[in-house]
Design a protein around this motif. Sequence first.
Motif, mmCIF file in Angstrom:
data_model
loop_
_atom_site.group_PDB
_atom_site.id
_atom_site.type_symbol
_atom_site.label_atom_id
_atom_site.label_comp_id
_atom_site.label_asym_id
_atom_site.label_seq_id
_atom_site.Cartn_x
_atom_site.Cartn_y
_atom_site.Cartn_z
ATOM 1 N N THR A 174 -6.492 -10.242 -8.309
ATOM 2 C CA THR A 174 -6.277 -9.932 -8.354
ATOM 3 C C THR A 174 -5.601 -8.085 -8.080
ATOM 4 O O THR A 174 -5.317 -7.582 -7.284
ATOM 5 C CB THR A 174 -4.520 -9.823 -9.486
ATOM 6 O OG1 THR A 174 -5.272 -9.118 -10.393
ATOM 7 C CG2 THR A 174 -3.834 -11.101 -9.791
ATOM 8 N N GLY A 175 -6.866 -7.384 -8.665
ATOM 9 C CA GLY A 175 -7.871 -6.320 -7.399
ATOM 10 C C GLY A 175 -7.773 -6.633 -6.061
ATOM 11 O O GLY A 175 -7.637 -5.470 -5.956
ATOM 12 N N TYR B 28 -4.880 -5.555 -4.333
ATOM 13 C CA TYR B 28 -4.259 -4.180 -3.598
ATOM 14 C C TYR B 28 -5.457 -3.406 -2.781
ATOM 15 O O TYR B 28 -4.776 -2.638 -2.465
ATOM 16 C CB TYR B 28 -4.296 -3.836 -5.394
ATOM 17 C CG TYR B 28 -3.651 -3.747 -6.469
ATOM 18 C CD1 TYR B 28 -2.457 -3.530 -5.995
ATOM 19 C CD2 TYR B 28 -3.214 -4.901 -7.644
ATOM 20 C CE1 TYR B 28 -0.463 -3.805 -7.121
ATOM 21 C CE2 TYR B 28 -2.920 -5.542 -8.185
ATOM 22 C CZ TYR B 28 -1.412 -4.862 -8.035
ATOM 23 O OH TYR B 28 -0.425 -5.404 -8.447
ATOM 24 N N ARG B 29 -7.078 -4.011 -3.711
ATOM 25 C CA ARG B 29 -7.798 -3.433 -2.088
ATOM 26 C C ARG B 29 -7.337 -3.944 -0.308
ATOM 27 O O ARG B 29 -7.056 -3.414 0.116
ATOM 28 C CB ARG B 29 -9.305 -4.146 -2.766
ATOM 29 C CG ARG B 29 -9.911 -3.567 -3.768
ATOM 30 C CD ARG B 29 -10.833 -4.155 -4.364
ATOM 31 N NE ARG B 29 -11.432 -3.818 -5.613
ATOM 32 C CZ ARG B 29 -12.111 -2.126 -5.385
ATOM 33 N NH1 ARG B 29 -12.538 -2.067 -4.470
ATOM 34 N NH2 ARG B 29 -12.354 -2.418 -6.206
ATOM 35 N N SER C 266 -6.324 3.078 -6.681
ATOM 36 C CA SER C 266 -5.790 3.116 -7.857
ATOM 37 C C SER C 266 -4.361 3.918 -7.241
ATOM 38 O O SER C 266 -3.723 3.843 -7.973
ATOM 39 C CB SER C 266 -6.500 3.905 -8.824
ATOM 40 O OG SER C 266 -7.728 3.394 -9.806
ATOM 41 N N ALA D 157 -2.018 1.354 -6.457
ATOM 42 C CA ALA D 157 -1.770 0.423 -7.516
ATOM 43 C C ALA D 157 -0.948 0.697 -8.432
ATOM 44 O O ALA D 157 0.130 0.033 -9.422
ATOM 45 C CB ALA D 157 -3.349 -0.107 -8.181
ATOM 46 N N ARG E 157 3.569 -2.706 -6.908
ATOM 47 C CA ARG E 157 3.163 -4.021 -7.604
ATOM 48 C C ARG E 157 4.405 -5.385 -8.137
ATOM 49 O O ARG E 157 4.106 -6.453 -7.913
ATOM 50 C CB ARG E 157 3.349 -3.237 -9.420
ATOM 51 C CG ARG E 157 1.974 -1.795 -9.480
ATOM 52 C CD ARG E 157 2.164 -2.021 -10.511
ATOM 53 N NE ARG E 157 0.764 -2.873 -11.550
ATOM 54 C CZ ARG E 157 -0.296 -3.084 -11.443
ATOM 55 N NH1 ARG E 157 -0.792 -1.925 -10.757
ATOM 56 N NH2 ARG E 157 -0.566 -3.909 -11.697
ATOM 57 N N ARG F 268 -5.406 -6.725 -14.354
ATOM 58 C CA ARG F 268 -4.932 -5.194 -15.095
ATOM 59 C C ARG F 268 -4.111 -5.655 -16.018
ATOM 60 O O ARG F 268 -3.562 -5.298 -17.637
ATOM 61 C CB ARG F 268 -4.648 -3.915 -14.905
ATOM 62 C CG ARG F 268 -6.001 -3.056 -13.945
ATOM 63 C CD ARG F 268 -7.347 -3.358 -13.779
ATOM 64 N NE ARG F 268 -8.647 -2.369 -13.732
ATOM 65 C CZ ARG F 268 -9.280 -2.528 -13.051
ATOM 66 N NH1 ARG F 268 -8.597 -4.181 -12.281
ATOM 67 N NH2 ARG F 268 -9.635 -1.908 -11.871
ATOM 68 N N ASP F 269 -3.302 -5.795 -15.201
ATOM 69 C CA ASP F 269 -1.785 -6.837 -16.026
ATOM 70 C C ASP F 269 -1.656 -7.977 -15.936
ATOM 71 O O ASP F 269 -0.472 -8.390 -16.140
ATOM 72 C CB ASP F 269 -1.174 -5.797 -15.620
ATOM 73 C CG ASP F 269 -0.586 -6.433 -14.054
ATOM 74 O OD1 ASP F 269 -1.952 -7.167 -13.473
ATOM 75 O OD2 ASP F 269 0.685 -6.359 -13.313
ATOM 76 N N ARG G 137 -21.744 -0.168 -10.615
ATOM 77 C CA ARG G 137 -21.093 -0.283 -9.664
ATOM 78 C C ARG G 137 -22.188 0.828 -8.846
ATOM 79 O O ARG G 137 -22.651 0.209 -8.058
ATOM 80 C CB ARG G 137 -20.008 0.695 -10.058
ATOM 81 C CG ARG G 137 -18.999 0.495 -9.269
ATOM 82 C CD ARG G 137 -18.577 -0.550 -8.997
ATOM 83 N NE ARG G 137 -17.192 -0.689 -8.866
ATOM 84 C CZ ARG G 137 -16.153 -1.949 -9.243
ATOM 85 N NH1 ARG G 137 -17.154 -3.054 -8.672
ATOM 86 N NH2 ARG G 137 -15.034 -2.161 -9.642
ATOM 87 N N ARG H 82 -10.647 6.572 -12.560
ATOM 88 C CA ARG H 82 -9.652 5.195 -12.106
ATOM 89 C C ARG H 82 -9.007 4.843 -13.187
ATOM 90 O O ARG H 82 -8.169 4.357 -13.753
ATOM 91 C CB ARG H 82 -10.844 4.282 -11.569
ATOM 92 C CG ARG H 82 -11.008 4.564 -9.852
ATOM 93 C CD ARG H 82 -11.724 3.626 -9.341
ATOM 94 N NE ARG H 82 -11.085 1.707 -9.608
ATOM 95 C CZ ARG H 82 -12.199 1.462 -9.124
ATOM 96 N NH1 ARG H 82 -13.464 1.108 -9.303
ATOM 97 N NH2 ARG H 82 -11.527 -0.574 -8.989
ATOM 98 N N ASP I 260 -5.031 4.048 -13.927
ATOM 99 C CA ASP I 260 -4.875 3.195 -14.406
ATOM 100 C C ASP I 260 -4.275 2.584 -15.649
ATOM 101 O O ASP I 260 -3.478 2.091 -15.800
ATOM 102 C CB ASP I 260 -6.200 1.326 -14.156
ATOM 103 C CG ASP I 260 -7.245 1.451 -13.269
ATOM 104 O OD1 ASP I 260 -6.193 1.937 -11.722
ATOM 105 O OD2 ASP I 260 -7.823 0.747 -12.946
ATOM 106 N N ARG J 215 -0.897 4.839 -16.033
ATOM 107 C CA ARG J 215 0.325 4.721 -14.752
ATOM 108 C C ARG J 215 1.368 4.276 -15.988
ATOM 109 O O ARG J 215 1.073 3.130 -17.152
ATOM 110 C CB ARG J 215 0.032 4.134 -13.833
ATOM 111 C CG ARG J 215 -0.211 3.129 -14.243
ATOM 112 C CD ARG J 215 -0.326 1.413 -13.130
ATOM 113 N NE ARG J 215 -0.687 0.277 -13.565
ATOM 114 C CZ ARG J 215 -1.756 -0.163 -13.204
ATOM 115 N NH1 ARG J 215 -2.532 0.127 -12.629
ATOM 116 N NH2 ARG J 215 -2.521 -1.603 -13.201
#
Length: 219
Positions: A35-36, A39-40, A96, A99, A105, A126-127, A153, A177, A181, A184
């Motif tokens: 899912t990331g 958003y990317r 971020s 997102a 969302r 994340r969720d 990374r 981030r 994240d 929010r």
Amino acid sequence: MIERLVVAIDGPAGAGKSTISKKIANVLKLEYIDTGAMYRALTLKVLEEGIDINDVDKILDILAKTSITFNDNHIYLDGIRVDKEIRENRINLHVSDIAKIKEVRREMVKIQRKLSHVSNVIMDGRDIGTVVLPNANFKFFITASVEERANRRYKELLSKGEKNVNYEQILKEIKERDRIDSTREFAPLKKAKDAYEIDTTNMTICEVVNKIINIIEGR
Ligand code: DC
């Protein structure tokens, strides 16, 4: 007996979620949904179209006209494969902010739930355990120290041939981030009450994968 296996994987940036999820998907024959990456992909489109990152109306408008799909573990933006582009540092810097938009969302969650209905799935983000798939059969919250995540990374970007990579800078960006994240307003990063938490700081990928598979298989 479980009719359909649904596995949710959450955790902060750089904890190894996608590497681990892909391997588990392979072993257990699950569909993997990143899912990331969704958003990317939207962030890529926003940047390519030159839309102001703070212009929520324009971002929603573009999302309504955008197709984000997966095929064979590759992500497609309006039919074009964008696996590489969505990992560029310019995307890391802005994703971020995209997102955290509530309406973005809401739309993404709708698409993610639809995608999850097609087969046995492992979905990371994340969720996922808290919002997208609260009834998942298994939930895992994967963490690692922020220094270890920055180090992973850093090595990943170097191995992809990115120039001008600086560890301190990456550490700063990951902390930022994490901050966005987890603080929010809508669907912040947090462990679901019924998730298994795994700190991977001193674990190999193989150890984490085996641990999760053992839990799923009830060993
Ligand atoms: O996992 P990743 O680094 O590819 O995620 C990119 C960004 O998207 C990250 O800043 C958090 C956000 N994200 C989110 O808010 N919800 C998800 N389900 C997945 C990712």
